[in-house]
Design a protein around this motif. Structure first.
Motif: not given
Length: 431
Positions: A109-124
């Motif tokens: 999902a984060r790479l679907d379109g413009d890539p969005i950077s996420l922190t460890y906690f956000e991704a978790g």
């Protein structure tokens, strides 16, 4: 070869420029791509914010809900020994495969379109929300990480919001002004939805937020409370309980339970958990409540292993509670504190809160960018006039030294950080 859970965790630790990056824009965008906000995660969702008491509240609410027949999911952080502890379904930590599948979906999902950077906690957090949505339990309980308003968990609109306590902690991110901290914690409240406030004293900024949103607030000491013993009722079922809870259900009807067992966790938080349960259209039943409170367990919170007590208290407010509980016990021949703290924590204030119940201190070092070495902690304790033992490089080394040198009549408190307790717990379990 597919990535393992450990592979994912290593990858997530380095994929964002900074470890903590408060703000909802990035995580909200990925949540929308995952359709996490399009439908409720669960029949009811509860978010829990606060400086201290969040973990205790989540653990007791989750256990109470299961005792009343509800299916549950809980998301907490940080973990002690295994990442899987962060996400539990019906009280059981989730398996690696579920987490890996969720991380894969978040990555896609984060790479679907413009890539969005996420922190460890956000991704978790997003991975946990994905897994919860798939199961759609009757009750999902989400512990807010840091602050509230800008924390990743706050991307979800909860049905009931809980604020436990507000004190000074994480000053680098939240500042040290209680009104400002209260504003951040109250950011999880939602217009027209109930809130449970678990402290007898909260900053005015919380009340201001409640009034502005038209929140139906339930305050500890005003709308619900606990007492040490029932004054006008006898415990039913023949159970000799220690305390009484009084609160209200969703219709405003008063509810009272007497003869409740000590859960080994703060009664303020137990009262909060019961109040939240009563707002979930569940009538707390005396027998089920007693069963839940007698069986709840939360590792690293006043956890006893023989004469060792482990508690993750890492700020003055939490340390004062630990000291109050230890003060109720018969004083041992000597009580030693194995203390390890991060460099950005107020070690002097934590030590001052514990000092009345501690006879000697064993400072230990913690590694990492935020770590504090044992020697500097020893110097701080010595400057305050405390009896200090030679510092140890790590909690593991401290446990080994005390295992060999402490008397069987000594009592040992391990505290100061999740990292300290986690490492000490692992060391104790192998001795």
């Amino acid at each position: 070869m597919s990535a393992t859970l450990d592979d994912w965790l290593v990858r997530l630790e380095s994929q964002h420029p900074v470890a903590i990056d408060l703000g909802l824009e990035r995580v909200a965008a990925v949540a929308e791509r995952l359709q996490l906000t399009a439908a409720p995660l669960a029949t009811r969702v509860v978010t829990v914010a606060g400086t201290n008491g969040k973990g205790s509240t989540v653990a007791m609410l989750e256990r109470l809900a299961r005792a009343h027949g509800l299916s549950t999911a809980s998301y907490t952080s940080p973990h002690l020994l295994r990442y899987n502890e962060r996400l539990c379904f019906d009280g059981t930590p989730t398996d690696d495969d579920t987490l890996v599948a969720a991380f894969e979906r978040v990555e896609q999902a984060r790479l679907d379109g413009d890539p969005i950077s996420l922190t460890y906690f956000e991704a978790g957090t997003l991975a946990a929300l994905v897994a919860i949505a798939d199961v759609h339990p009757e009750l999902a309980i989400l512990e807010v990480g840091l602050g509230g308003r800008l924390d990743a968990v706050n991307v979800i609109d909860s049905d009931i919001a809980v604020v436990t306590t507000i004190a000074r902690d994480h000053a680098d991110f939240l500042g040290d002004d209680l009104e400002g901290i209260g504003f951040e914690k109250a950011g999880i409240l939602r217009a027209g939805r109930p809130a449970v406030l678990g402290s007898r004293s909260l900053p005015q900024s919380v009340s201001t937020r409640i009034d502005a949103l038209g929140v139906r607030a339930h305050w500890l000491g005003r709308d619900f409370d606990h007492t040490d013993a029932a004054l006008d009722a006898e415990p039913d079922d023949g159970d000799e309980g220690r305390w009484t809870w009084a609160g209200v259900d969703g219709t405003g009807r008063q509810r009272v339970l007497v003869g409740l067992p000590d859960p080994g966790l703060p009664l303020d938080n137990a009262a909060v958990a019961l109040q939240v349960l009563a707002l979930c259209d569940v009538t707390p039943e005396a027998g089920s409540v007693r069963t839940a409170l007698a069986s709840v367990a939360l590792p690293g919170r006043l956890q006893w292993l023989g004469n060792w007590c482990l508690d993750v208290a890492h700020n003055p407010h939490a340390a004062a509670y630990v000291a109050s509980r230890l003060a109720r016990r018969e004083r041992p021949a000597r009580r030693i504190a194995l203390l390890g703290m991060l460099a950005d924590k107020d070690a002097a204030a934590v030590a001052a809160a514990l000092a009345p119940v501690i006879d000697a201190w064993l400072p230990v070092g913690l590694e990492g960018a935020r770590g504090r070495d044992g020697a500097s902690l020893a110097a701080l304790l010595a400057d305050e006039g405390y009896a200090t033992l030679p510092p140890a490089a790590t909690p593991t080394a401290g446990v080994a030294w005390l295992t060999a040198q402490a008397s069987a009549d000594d009592e040992i408190l391990v505290c100061g950080s999740f990292l300290t307790v986690a490492e000490a717990l692992a060391a104790l379990e192998t001795t």
